[in-house]
Design a protein around this motif. Sequence first.
Motif, PDB file in Angstrom:
ATOM      1  N   ALA A  54      11.059  33.169  43.091  1.00 41.29           N
ATOM      2  CA  ALA A  54      12.696  31.972  43.725  1.00 41.29           C
ATOM      3  C   ALA A  54      13.008  31.966  44.741  1.00 41.29           C
ATOM      4  O   ALA A  54      12.536  30.907  45.511  1.00 41.29           O
ATOM      5  CB  ALA A  54      14.039  32.903  43.018  1.00 41.29           C
ATOM      6  N   HIS A  55      12.333  32.759  45.744  1.00 40.04           N
ATOM      7  CA  HIS A  55      12.407  33.167  47.239  1.00 40.04           C
ATOM      8  C   HIS A  55      11.461  32.027  47.796  1.00 40.04           C
ATOM      9  O   HIS A  55      12.015  31.896  49.332  1.00 40.04           O
ATOM     10  CB  HIS A  55      12.573  34.161  47.826  1.00 40.04           C
ATOM     11  N   ARG A  56      10.129  32.117  47.335  1.00 39.04           N
ATOM     12  CA  ARG A  56       8.938  31.117  47.857  1.00 39.04           C
ATOM     13  C   ARG A  56       8.871  29.814  47.382  1.00 39.04           C
ATOM     14  O   ARG A  56       8.525  28.905  47.928  1.00 39.04           O
ATOM     15  CB  ARG A  56       7.809  32.144  47.902  1.00 39.04           C
ATOM     16  N   CYS A  57       9.215  29.586  46.320  1.00 39.07           N
ATOM     17  CA  CYS A  57       9.273  28.611  45.396  1.00 39.07           C
ATOM     18  C   CYS A  57      10.274  27.416  46.605  1.00 39.07           C
ATOM     19  O   CYS A  57      11.062  27.357  46.825  1.00 39.07           O
ATOM     20  CB  CYS A  57      10.275  28.315  44.109  1.00 39.07           C
ATOM     21  N   TYR A 161      -0.377  24.603  38.595  1.00 40.25           N
ATOM     22  CA  TYR A 161       0.942  24.739  39.662  1.00 40.25           C
ATOM     23  C   TYR A 161       0.734  25.404  40.908  1.00 40.25           C
ATOM     24  O   TYR A 161       1.221  24.944  42.425  1.00 40.25           O
ATOM     25  CB  TYR A 161       1.986  25.873  39.039  1.00 40.25           C
ATOM     26  N   LYS A 162      -0.695  26.513  41.115  1.00 39.48           N
ATOM     27  CA  LYS A 162      -0.118  27.630  41.865  1.00 39.48           C
ATOM     28  C   LYS A 162      -1.325  26.212  43.202  1.00 39.48           C
ATOM     29  O   LYS A 162      -0.720  26.686  44.730  1.00 39.48           O
ATOM     30  CB  LYS A 162      -0.957  28.678  41.957  1.00 39.48           C
ATOM     31  N   SER A 163      -1.937  24.692  42.767  1.00 45.81           N
ATOM     32  CA  SER A 163      -2.445  24.819  44.141  1.00 45.81           C
ATOM     33  C   SER A 163      -1.420  23.639  44.095  1.00 45.81           C
ATOM     34  O   SER A 163      -0.665  23.159  45.395  1.00 45.81           O
ATOM     35  CB  SER A 163      -3.459  23.358  42.753  1.00 45.81           C
ATOM     36  N   ILE A 164      -0.175  22.974  43.637  1.00 46.79           N
ATOM     37  CA  ILE A 164       0.849  22.262  43.951  1.00 46.79           C
ATOM     38  C   ILE A 164       2.097  23.028  44.885  1.00 46.79           C
ATOM     39  O   ILE A 164       2.044  22.775  45.814  1.00 46.79           O
ATOM     40  CB  ILE A 164       1.676  21.617  42.873  1.00 46.79           C
ATOM     41  N   HIS A 165       1.892  24.187  44.196  1.00 45.80           N
ATOM     42  CA  HIS A 165       2.993  25.149  45.592  1.00 45.80           C
ATOM     43  C   HIS A 165       2.511  25.228  46.489  1.00 45.80           C
ATOM     44  O   HIS A 165       2.781  25.054  47.719  1.00 45.80           O
ATOM     45  CB  HIS A 165       3.057  26.509  44.910  1.00 45.80           C
ATOM     46  N   LYS A 166       0.906  25.714  46.798  1.00 40.51           N
ATOM     47  CA  LYS A 166       0.569  25.454  48.220  1.00 40.51           C
ATOM     48  C   LYS A 166       0.265  24.419  48.987  1.00 40.51           C
ATOM     49  O   LYS A 166       1.022  24.391  49.954  1.00 40.51           O
ATOM     50  CB  LYS A 166      -1.277  26.058  47.757  1.00 40.51           C
ATOM     51  N   GLN A 167       0.513  23.537  48.147  1.00 38.71           N
ATOM     52  CA  GLN A 167       0.674  21.704  48.638  1.00 38.71           C
ATOM     53  C   GLN A 167       1.590  21.739  49.837  1.00 38.71           C
ATOM     54  O   GLN A 167       1.971  20.977  50.720  1.00 38.71           O
ATOM     55  CB  GLN A 167       0.032  20.883  48.018  1.00 38.71           C
ATOM     56  N   ALA A 168       2.617  21.938  48.800  1.00 42.18           N
ATOM     57  CA  ALA A 168       4.223  22.084  48.814  1.00 42.18           C
ATOM     58  C   ALA A 168       4.518  23.115  50.303  1.00 42.18           C
ATOM     59  O   ALA A 168       5.380  22.479  51.187  1.00 42.18           O
ATOM     60  CB  ALA A 168       5.402  22.127  48.097  1.00 42.18           C
ATOM     61  N   LYS A 169       4.079  24.114  50.245  1.00 40.35           N
ATOM     62  CA  LYS A 169       4.419  25.049  51.552  1.00 40.35           C
ATOM     63  C   LYS A 169       3.530  24.672  52.752  1.00 40.35           C
ATOM     64  O   LYS A 169       4.636  24.394  53.664  1.00 40.35           O
ATOM     65  CB  LYS A 169       3.618  26.125  51.210  1.00 40.35           C
ATOM     66  N   LEU A 170       3.130  23.804  52.829  1.00 43.60           N
ATOM     67  CA  LEU A 170       2.201  22.467  53.288  1.00 43.60           C
ATOM     68  C   LEU A 170       3.388  22.235  54.557  1.00 43.60           C
ATOM     69  O   LEU A 170       3.305  21.535  55.901  1.00 43.60           O
ATOM     70  CB  LEU A 170       0.669  22.655  53.311  1.00 43.60           C
ATOM     71  N   ILE A 171       3.353  21.101  53.279  1.00 39.03           N
ATOM     72  CA  ILE A 171       4.475  19.771  53.362  1.00 39.03           C
ATOM     73  C   ILE A 171       5.697  20.372  54.470  1.00 39.03           C
ATOM     74  O   ILE A 171       6.141  19.852  55.418  1.00 39.03           O
ATOM     75  CB  ILE A 171       4.867  19.039  52.356  1.00 39.03           C
ATOM     76  N   VAL A 172       5.983  21.546  54.151  1.00 34.75           N
ATOM     77  CA  VAL A 172       7.530  22.528  54.430  1.00 34.75           C
ATOM     78  C   VAL A 172       7.030  22.187  56.133  1.00 34.75           C
ATOM     79  O   VAL A 172       7.858  22.815  56.458  1.00 34.75           O
ATOM     80  CB  VAL A 172       8.606  23.803  53.444  1.00 34.75           C
TER      81      VAL A 172
END
Length: 175
Positions: A54-57, A161-172
Motif C-alpha cells: 500500500a505505501h509503495r503503490c 502488474y509488476k512491470s506496470i508498477h515499475k513504469q508508474a514509479k518511473l513516471i512519478v
Amino acid sequence: MANSKKKGNRFELKISKWFTEWTSFKFGRTPYSGANHQSRDLSSDIMCQDERHAHRCKISVECKNYKDIKFEHVLLGNKSCDILRFWEQASKDAKRAKKVPILCMRYNSMPANEFFFVVEGGQGTIGDYIWRQSKKASMSIFTSVNLYIFLASDILENIDYKSIHKQAKLIVKNQ
C-alpha cells in the motif's frame, strides 16, 4: 441509497477484486469513496490495502459505471464528453496523490466481467508499455491528451502488474 450509488459501489467492489487478482495485493474501496475529499491518501475510488504494498503503490484507480458511454462524443469534440470528464477527474486525483491515473469504465450492456481499462498514452507511459505488450486490439484517442483504451480481459491475460508498477514509479519520479 440511490440506485446509481449502489451501482457505483458494486462496480467499485468488482474492480477491487479484479485488481486483487491482477496484482496479487489486496485492493478495496477507498473510505468515503465518491465523496469530494481533499486528502492525498484518499484520492481514488479503490486503493491498495495490502500492508506489503500500500505505501509503495503508485496507481490511482477511478471507477465509472454508466448506462451508456459514447465514444463518438470524443470524435465530435462534444464539450460534455463523459470519457474526457472521467479522465480529467482521474488525472486530477492522481496528480494530487502523486500517482499515475487508471480509469476503469463500463456501460450497462457490456459482458459482466468486462470493462475498459483507460490509461494515458505516449512515449514512456503505461499506455505505451501495454500497447507494445498487448496481444489484442486496443483503441487510442488523441485529443488534448492521448488515451489508450484496453479491455480488462486483455490486461489480465497479457500484462504483468509488476512491470506496470515499475513504469508508474518511473513516471512519478520524473514528475
